[in-house]
Motif scaffolding. Structure first.
Motif, short mmCIF file in Angstrom:
data_model
loop_
_atom_site.label_atom_id
_atom_site.label_comp_id
_atom_site.label_asym_id
_atom_site.label_seq_id
_atom_site.Cartn_x
_atom_site.Cartn_y
_atom_site.Cartn_z
N THR A 35 -21.49 14.37 -51.92
CA THR A 35 -21.72 13.84 -53.26
C THR A 35 -21.43 12.35 -53.35
O THR A 35 -21.37 11.78 -54.42
N THR A 36 -21.23 11.71 -52.21
CA THR A 36 -21.09 10.26 -52.14
C THR A 36 -22.18 9.75 -51.20
O THR A 36 -22.70 10.50 -50.37
N PRO A 37 -22.56 8.48 -51.32
CA PRO A 37 -23.61 7.94 -50.45
C PRO A 37 -23.27 8.09 -48.97
O PRO A 37 -22.11 7.93 -48.57
N THR A 38 -24.27 8.41 -48.18
CA THR A 38 -24.08 8.58 -46.74
C THR A 38 -24.80 7.47 -45.95
O THR A 38 -25.01 7.59 -44.75
N ASP A 39 -25.17 6.39 -46.64
CA ASP A 39 -25.86 5.28 -46.00
C ASP A 39 -25.03 4.72 -44.85
O ASP A 39 -23.81 4.55 -44.97
N GLY A 40 -25.69 4.45 -43.74
CA GLY A 40 -25.01 3.83 -42.61
C GLY A 40 -24.30 4.80 -41.69
O GLY A 40 -23.68 4.38 -40.72
N ILE A 41 -24.34 6.09 -42.01
CA ILE A 41 -23.70 7.10 -41.17
C ILE A 41 -24.79 7.91 -40.48
O ILE A 41 -25.67 8.47 -41.16
#
Length: 243
Positions: A35-41
């Motif tokens: 439920t939090t951004p996963t950008d860059g992972i």
């Protein structure tokens, strides 16, 4: 080539990356989700976190676990360490079932994770930490762990688990947390019965994976806290009683 200062900045940023897994009751993707951004992972890291971050077991909806929490720590392929804090919620799913959990995940460097774990240990009541130290430094307990480890000689490439068991209560479980945090933050004879230091054995885990509270040890960490009441569900499961 990235400068040393640039590399340090990247490491600091990685140490502060945070994710959350929550149960979503509305929308198309109901159930547990990031439920939090996963950008860059990267996708493999996300899969590993999804698979490993939540402590295992059924029965979290039982009244005794209403305010339970668990700390789960493990390494991931990127070289970082996932520090996962599970807490219970008072939510109920579409069928009215409780036991819904939330996991806050922090991705840190191994050095930052070691500092974080020591800080968590120092934040516990002194009397509980002292009682845990007395237990772990006991010669009788060292001999018990040695006997347990020798009995667990398995013909497998997988490293064996060490399961600590204790009667469950939210207040009493702080003692188990203290025992586990002591084991993973201090290089002692007892710790070496579980894992020889990487300074001696280059194939040793740099940071021992552990789960302070799980209801099922199967597929879990190297060190696990398992409620005494759950032990009977796993036939002939070797465990160390730390009462």
């Amino acid at each position: 080539m990235r400068s040393a200062r640039g590399r340090a900045t990247v490491q600091t940023e990685r140490a502060m990356r945070e994710l959350t897994i929550d149960y979503v009751l509305d929308g198309r993707r109901r159930g547990y989700n990031f439920t939090t951004p996963t950008d860059g992972i990267d996708a493999n890291t996300l899969k590993a976190l999804w698979r490993e971050a939540m402590p295992r077991g059924q029965g979290w909806g039982e009244a005794v676990f209403a305010d339970a929490r668990s700390l789960k720590v493990f390494s991931i392929a990127s070289g970082e360490v996932a520090v996962c804090t599970m807490t219970m919620t008072d939510l109920r799913d579409e069928l009215g079932r409780g036991g819904i959990r939330r996991v806050a995940i922090q991705l840190m460097t191994p050095e930052a994770a070691e500092r974080d774990l020591r800080a968590r240990l120092y934040a516990l009541p002194n009397s509980i930490v002292e009682a845990a130290e007395d237990k772990l430094m006991s010669r009788d307990w060292q001999l018990l762990v040695k006997k347990y480890r020798e009995a667990q000689q398995i013909k497998s490439i997988f490293k064996p688990q060490t399961i600590l068991t204790f009667p469950y209560s939210r207040e009493g479980w702080v003692f188990v947390e203290a025992c586990i945090l002591l084991l993973v933050t201090r290089a002692t004879l007892l710790t070496n019965l579980i894992e020889i230091s990487p300074r001696v054995n280059p194939f040793a885990d740099r940071l021992l994976s552990f789960t302070t509270l799980a209801l099922d040890p199967r597929g879990e960490s190297r060190i696990i806290g398992l409620p005494q009441e759950r032990l009977a569900a796993f036939e002939e499961l070797p465990a160390i009683d730390i009462r």
